[in-house]
Each structure stands twice: as structure tokens, then as C-alpha cells.
Design a protein around this motif. Structure first.
Motif, mmCIF file in Angstrom:
data_model
loop_
_atom_site.group_PDB
_atom_site.id
_atom_site.type_symbol
_atom_site.label_atom_id
_atom_site.label_comp_id
_atom_site.label_asym_id
_atom_site.label_seq_id
_atom_site.Cartn_x
_atom_site.Cartn_y
_atom_site.Cartn_z
ATOM 1 N N UNK A 21 0.827 -1.215 0.000
ATOM 2 C CA UNK A 21 0.000 0.000 0.000
ATOM 3 C C UNK A 21 0.859 1.261 0.000
ATOM 4 N N UNK A 22 2.048 1.206 0.619
ATOM 5 C CA UNK A 22 2.930 2.370 0.641
ATOM 6 C C UNK A 22 3.368 2.736 -0.779
ATOM 7 N N UNK A 23 3.721 1.721 -1.547
ATOM 8 C CA UNK A 23 4.178 1.964 -2.913
ATOM 9 C C UNK A 23 3.033 2.446 -3.790
ATOM 10 N N UNK A 24 1.864 1.845 -3.615
ATOM 11 C CA UNK A 24 0.711 2.267 -4.405
ATOM 12 C C UNK A 24 0.323 3.705 -4.082
ATOM 13 N N UNK A 56 2.848 6.082 -5.709
ATOM 14 C CA UNK A 56 2.644 6.222 -7.148
ATOM 15 C C UNK A 56 1.395 7.058 -7.454
ATOM 16 N N UNK A 57 0.378 6.930 -6.623
ATOM 17 C CA UNK A 57 -0.836 7.719 -6.841
ATOM 18 C C UNK A 57 -0.574 9.210 -6.619
ATOM 19 N N UNK A 58 0.394 9.509 -5.750
ATOM 20 C CA UNK A 58 0.746 10.907 -5.491
ATOM 21 C C UNK A 58 1.768 11.450 -6.486
ATOM 22 N N UNK A 59 2.150 10.624 -7.463
ATOM 23 C CA UNK A 59 3.039 11.085 -8.519
ATOM 24 C C UNK A 59 4.501 10.760 -8.304
ATOM 25 N N UNK A 60 4.828 9.948 -7.320
ATOM 26 C CA UNK A 60 6.223 9.596 -7.057
ATOM 27 C C UNK A 60 6.698 8.536 -8.048
ATOM 28 N N UNK A 61 7.954 8.642 -8.427
ATOM 29 C CA UNK A 61 8.567 7.612 -9.265
ATOM 30 C C UNK A 61 9.092 6.489 -8.384
ATOM 31 N N UNK A 62 9.536 5.431 -9.028
ATOM 32 C CA UNK A 62 10.082 4.296 -8.279
ATOM 33 C C UNK A 62 11.309 4.716 -7.483
ATOM 34 N N UNK A 63 12.162 5.581 -8.051
ATOM 35 C CA UNK A 63 13.361 6.052 -7.359
ATOM 36 C C UNK A 63 12.999 6.905 -6.141
ATOM 37 N N UNK A 64 12.018 7.812 -6.319
ATOM 38 C CA UNK A 64 11.600 8.659 -5.201
ATOM 39 C C UNK A 64 10.978 7.818 -4.087
ATOM 40 N N UNK A 65 10.217 6.797 -4.472
ATOM 41 C CA UNK A 65 9.597 5.936 -3.455
ATOM 42 C C UNK A 65 10.655 5.262 -2.602
ATOM 43 N N UNK A 66 11.679 4.683 -3.241
ATOM 44 C CA UNK A 66 12.705 3.983 -2.466
ATOM 45 C C UNK A 66 13.566 4.967 -1.679
ATOM 46 N N UNK A 78 12.580 7.975 -0.438
ATOM 47 C CA UNK A 78 11.842 8.650 0.625
ATOM 48 C C UNK A 78 11.122 7.695 1.576
ATOM 49 N N UNK A 79 10.759 6.510 1.087
ATOM 50 C CA UNK A 79 9.946 5.603 1.894
ATOM 51 C C UNK A 79 10.657 4.275 2.145
ATOM 52 N N UNK A 80 11.006 3.583 1.065
ATOM 53 C CA UNK A 80 11.549 2.237 1.217
ATOM 54 C C UNK A 80 12.897 2.196 1.903
ATOM 55 N N UNK A 106 22.541 7.463 12.073
ATOM 56 C CA UNK A 106 21.708 8.582 12.505
ATOM 57 C C UNK A 106 21.789 9.745 11.506
ATOM 58 N N UNK A 107 22.991 9.989 10.974
ATOM 59 C CA UNK A 107 23.150 11.083 10.019
ATOM 60 C C UNK A 107 22.440 10.777 8.711
ATOM 61 N N UNK A 108 22.548 9.524 8.244
ATOM 62 C CA UNK A 108 21.890 9.145 6.999
ATOM 63 C C UNK A 108 20.364 9.221 7.138
ATOM 64 N N UNK A 109 19.844 8.752 8.249
ATOM 65 C CA UNK A 109 18.406 8.809 8.468
ATOM 66 C C UNK A 109 17.928 10.264 8.561
ATOM 67 N N UNK A 110 18.733 11.126 9.122
ATOM 68 C CA UNK A 110 18.373 12.536 9.196
ATOM 69 C C UNK A 110 18.374 13.189 7.820
ATOM 70 N N UNK A 111 19.339 12.793 6.964
ATOM 71 C CA UNK A 111 19.406 13.370 5.625
ATOM 72 C C UNK A 111 18.269 12.871 4.736
ATOM 73 N N UNK A 112 17.870 11.591 4.951
ATOM 74 C CA UNK A 112 16.804 11.024 4.132
ATOM 75 C C UNK A 112 15.425 11.487 4.570
ATOM 76 N N UNK A 113 15.336 11.971 5.801
ATOM 77 C CA UNK A 113 14.014 12.379 6.323
ATOM 78 C C UNK A 113 13.515 13.653 5.616
#
Length: 282
Positions: A176-179, A182-192, A194-196, A275-282
Motif C-alpha cells: 500500500x505504501x508503494x501504491x 505512485x498515486x501521489x506522482x512519485x517515481x520508483x526512485x523517489x519511493x525507495x 523517501x519511503x523504502x 543517525x546522520x543518513x536517516x536525518x538526511x533522508x528524512x
């Protein structure tokens, strides 16, 4: 009454604390104190650390162990992520069967693993003889009893170990996260990105540390394949304690203490970077 029950629970834990003290705490204390003890006089000294840190043979052992551990950890982690992601797209029954095999493969190490590779890829191994009969020179330049053989054998148990830790994290990612992305206009790269990726990054970092420590601490497989031909820190510690030429257990304890310190530093640095990577990805 509650106090009596609490005292009984403490009594039941006494065997555990005794075993932990005999096999963990006491050896660790003796190892640390031995590393600061002079071989000649038995007095306190820092000469053991000076000898280890200035001797090229010992520093080479740490470098070799670090290189083989980094290679097997990075390569194994990348392949483990790919295999884990592929497994999540299979039917549940197939995933369960693969998980059982992967669990067995992750625990198949040491002398049995080295013996299996010798049978398959040794100088008179099954695959080598089979290819020689077909006149295919694929393994002519391959030497199992060298860095090439160590790299393959390390990957054999590193990849399943990585899958055991990465697969549950990827399994928790909902479709459901990926769907929704994609419904909000995110590409596969943006999904992984920002989310994955942020959701599995703690698992990836922790898995890398575990795989690196596993590679650094491997002894039986490396010794069974190469003996003392490849200079690794675990082989050096065993040789100094048991007496390859003559025993120097105090220097072996010094190497072991430095090995433990390196692993603690790597664990601390990895947590800081995470911690730094998670902060940058947030």
C-alpha cells in the motif's frame, strides 16, 4: 510473599551468571590484564601494544582481515538485498522453504564448509575435473587455497546471513505504501529514496556490522583452506596462543584486545553514520 518469589527468581539465575562469569567475564578480564603484562618480568607494561602496532607482520594481519571482511560484507550485503527483494515477490510457501534452506546455509561454516569447497573446487575437485574433461579452461587460474578461495567461501555464509536479517525488513514494507506513493506522482526512485530505503536503513546498517564482525572473526574456514599462508588476525592469535613456532599468549591477548577495540569503534561509528543518513533522508 513477593520478596520470597523474587529471591527464588534470583537463585534460578545463579547458574546463568556462573556460566557467564566462567566463559565470558573471567577470560575477558584475564585477556585484558595479560595484554598489559611484560613477558620477561610480569610487571605492567605497554611494550606489548608497541610491538603489535609497530610490527608490520601484525599490522598486515589486521589489514588482510579488514579487506576480506569489507569485501565479503559489502558484496554479500548487496546480493542479500537483491535476493531478499526477489523472495518477497514469490508465493508464501516458496518463501518459507527458501528461508529454511538459507538458515541452514548461514550456519554451514567452519571446517565442513572448507571441506565441501575442497571437494568441489580443490585441485582435484569435482568441478575442476569435470571442466578439464570438457577442456574448458574456466578454473585454470583459480586457486582455492588463496585469496580467491577465501572470497568465495566467505560469500557462501555471508550472503545467507545477510538475507536472514534483510528479508524480514523488506517483508514488512507494505504494498500500500508503494501504491500510495505512485498515486501521489512519485517515481520508483523517489519511493525507495523517501519511503523504502529509510524504513530498511537500520536493518541494512546493523546487518553490515554483523557481517563485518562475522568476517573478521572467522577462523576455522580460513585456517582449513589456507593454514598460515594467508596472514589473518584470527590465525595469528591462534598461532601465538597455541605456539605455531613458540607460544606467546601475552601478544595473542594484545591482538585480541585490539581486535575487540576495533569492533567496538566500528559499531559506534556505524551508529553515528546511521543517525546522520536517516536525518538526511528524512
Amino acid at each position: 510473599m513477593k520478596r520470597i518469589q523474587w529471591n527464588r527468581k534470583i537463585l534460578l539465575l545463579i547458574p546463568f551468571f556462573l556460566i557467564a562469569a566462567m566463559f565470558l567475564i573471567i577470560p575477558m578480564v584475564m585477556m585484558v590484564t595479560s595484554s598489559f603484562t611484560s613477558e620477561a618480568t610480569g610487571a605492567f607494561t605497554l611494550d606489548n601494544y608497541k610491538e603489535v602496532l609497530t610490527n608490520p607482520f601484525y599490522t598486515q594481519a589486521f589489514m588482510n582481515s579488514g579487506l576480506i571482511s569489507i569485501f565479503s560484507s559489502v558484496t554479500g550485503l548487496v546480493l542479500a538485498i537483491l535476493v531478499s527483494y526477489a523472495m518477497t515477490n514469490l508465493p508464501d510457501k516458496v518463501q518459507d522453504k527458501l528461508t529454511v534452506y538459507i538458515n541452514v546455509a548461514a550456519n554451514f561454516a567452519g571446517v565442513p564448509l572448507a571441506f565441501a569447497f575442497i571437494i568441489l573446487l580443490g585441485n582435484s575437485g569435482v568441478f575442476r575435473l569435470f571442466l578439464d574433461n570438457l577442456e574448458w579452461p574456466l578454473l585454470n587460474n583459480f586457486d582455492l587455497y588463496s585469496w580467491q578461495g577465501l572470497a568465495i567461501t566467505y560469500l557462501y555464509f555471508q550472503i545467507p546471513l545477510g538475507i536472514l536479517f534483510i528479508y524480514p525488513s523488506l517483508k514488512k514494507i507494505r504494498k500500500e505504501w508503494k501504491e500510495a506513493a505512485f498515486m501521489l506522482g512519485a517515481t520508483n526512485w523517489i519511493y525507495w529514496r523517501k519511503v523504502g530505503l529509510p524504513s530498511i536503513m537500520p536493518s541494512i546498517a546493523g546487518t553490515f556490522v554483523i557481517m563485518f564482525a562475522n568476517g573478521m572473526g572467522t577462523y576455522e574456514t580460513a585456517y582449513a583452506l589456507t593454514g598460515s599462508n594467508v596472514n589473518l588476525v584470527t590465525i595469528r592469535i591462534a598461532a601465538l596462543v597455541s605456539g605455531d613456532i613458540y607460544a606467546r599468549p601475552i601478544i595473542g591477548s594484545t591482538l585480541a584486545v585490539l581486535f575487540a577495540v576495533i569492533m567496538i569503534v566500528i559499531l559506534f561509528v556505524s551508529q553515528m553514520l546511521l543517525k546522520r543518513v536517516r536525518r538526511d533522508l528524512a
